[in-house]
Design a protein around this motif. Structure first.
Motif, mmCIF file in Angstrom:
data_model
loop_
_atom_site.group_PDB
_atom_site.id
_atom_site.type_symbol
_atom_site.label_atom_id
_atom_site.label_comp_id
_atom_site.label_asym_id
_atom_site.label_seq_id
_atom_site.Cartn_x
_atom_site.Cartn_y
_atom_site.Cartn_z
ATOM 1 N N ASP A 168 1.089 -0.976 0.380
ATOM 2 C CA ASP A 168 0.237 -0.011 0.051
ATOM 3 C C ASP A 168 0.934 0.613 0.256
ATOM 4 O OD1 ASP A 168 -2.075 1.448 0.170
ATOM 5 O OD2 ASP A 168 -1.777 1.818 2.233
ATOM 6 N N THR A 183 -1.859 -3.706 -7.038
ATOM 7 C CA THR A 183 -3.430 -2.414 -7.294
ATOM 8 C C THR A 183 -4.672 -3.172 -6.392
ATOM 9 O OG1 THR A 183 -3.340 -3.068 -9.409
ATOM 10 C CG2 THR A 183 -1.839 -0.988 -8.583
ATOM 11 N N GLU A 187 -6.173 -2.842 -3.218
ATOM 12 C CA GLU A 187 -8.360 -2.453 -3.565
ATOM 13 C C GLU A 187 -8.428 -3.124 -2.526
ATOM 14 O OE1 GLU A 187 -9.049 -2.803 -7.599
ATOM 15 O OE2 GLU A 187 -7.896 -0.807 -8.273
ATOM 16 N N ARG A 188 -8.036 -4.309 -1.806
ATOM 17 C CA ARG A 188 -9.227 -5.225 -1.587
ATOM 18 C C ARG A 188 -8.516 -5.041 0.508
ATOM 19 N NH1 ARG A 188 -7.903 -8.662 -5.035
ATOM 20 N NH2 ARG A 188 -6.399 -9.556 -3.500
ATOM 21 N N ARG A 190 -7.716 -1.966 1.725
ATOM 22 C CA ARG A 190 -8.107 -0.851 2.029
ATOM 23 C C ARG A 190 -10.196 -0.562 2.272
ATOM 24 N NH1 ARG A 190 -5.056 2.093 -3.630
ATOM 25 N NH2 ARG A 190 -2.748 1.709 -3.085
#
Length: 210
Positions: A168, A183, A187-188, A190
């Motif tokens: 991250d 990425t 995303e998971r 975050r």
């Protein structure tokens, strides 16, 4: 400080963000002590907690733990009810420790060396634990690609917090390359409520700009 109190020493512009996220995943009460860089972190009172004069650090049950990876591992074992660390007899314990220490060792070292222009020439790669930056990123990508959705499969763990934080941060600061596996995993991560709570708490104590 009460014997049972968990004190979290941090600064929002530090690896303390990793530990804040870990604490939010645990869902246990803690008291955050925010320290400024410079004289405050080098004060005698704080140096008595961490002689390195840096954050993060925690105090818990009379024990001081420093280093973000060690703190995450300690907290996961100290609060087993959260289920963030496989038990010693669980076959997942090996992969869990493998990726935690891979991120704390080769990944951290390789990213830092590249950021400061200190990568070794190819003929000296064997002298450093990460070999080369490219090799380290390839192995990290392998871990990220296997995160379905998490490093231990369906089970979210402290390894996702610590290793995932490296990815991250690396994407945010462009210190690791953008690759689809990185990425997608980021995303998971975050999207987790604990991640969002931790980010909001840290952002709220950021020093003013301008």
């Amino acid at each position: 400080m009460a014997a049972s109190e968990l004190v979290f020493h941090t600064n929002p512009m530090s690896r303390g963000r990793i530990v804040r996220w870990m604490l939010e995943e645990l869902g246990v009460p803690y008291r955050a002590a925010v320290h400024g860089y410079g004289a405050e972190m080098k004060s005698p009172d704080y140096l008595a907690i961490n002689p390195m004069g840096k954050v993060p650090a925690i105090e818990h049950r009379g024990i001081v733990v420093t280093e973000a990876a060690a703190i995450c591992a300690y907290l996961a074992d100290a609060f087993p009810q959260a289920g963030l660390a496989p038990a010693l007899d669980d076959p997942l314990r090996g992969p869990y420790l493998r990726w935690m220490f891979f991120a704390a060792g080769p990944v951290e070292a390789a990213v830092t060396a590249r950021s400061v222009g200190g990568l070794p020439p190819p003929d000296k790669a064997g002298f450093v634990g990460y070999g080369s930056f490219e090799q380290t990123m390839d192995v990290l990508e392998m871990a990220a690609a296997s995160a379905s959705p998490w490093l231990l499969g369906e089970r979210f763990s402290a390894a996702d917090v610590y290793v995932g934080s490296q990815v991250d941060f690396g994407l945010a600061f462009k210190s690791i390359p953008e690759r689809p596996a990185f990425t997608a995993w980021a995303e998971r991560l975050r999207a987790r409520e604990a991640y969002r709570r931790a980010k909001a708490a840290d952002d709220a104590v950021m020093p003013p700009t301008g």
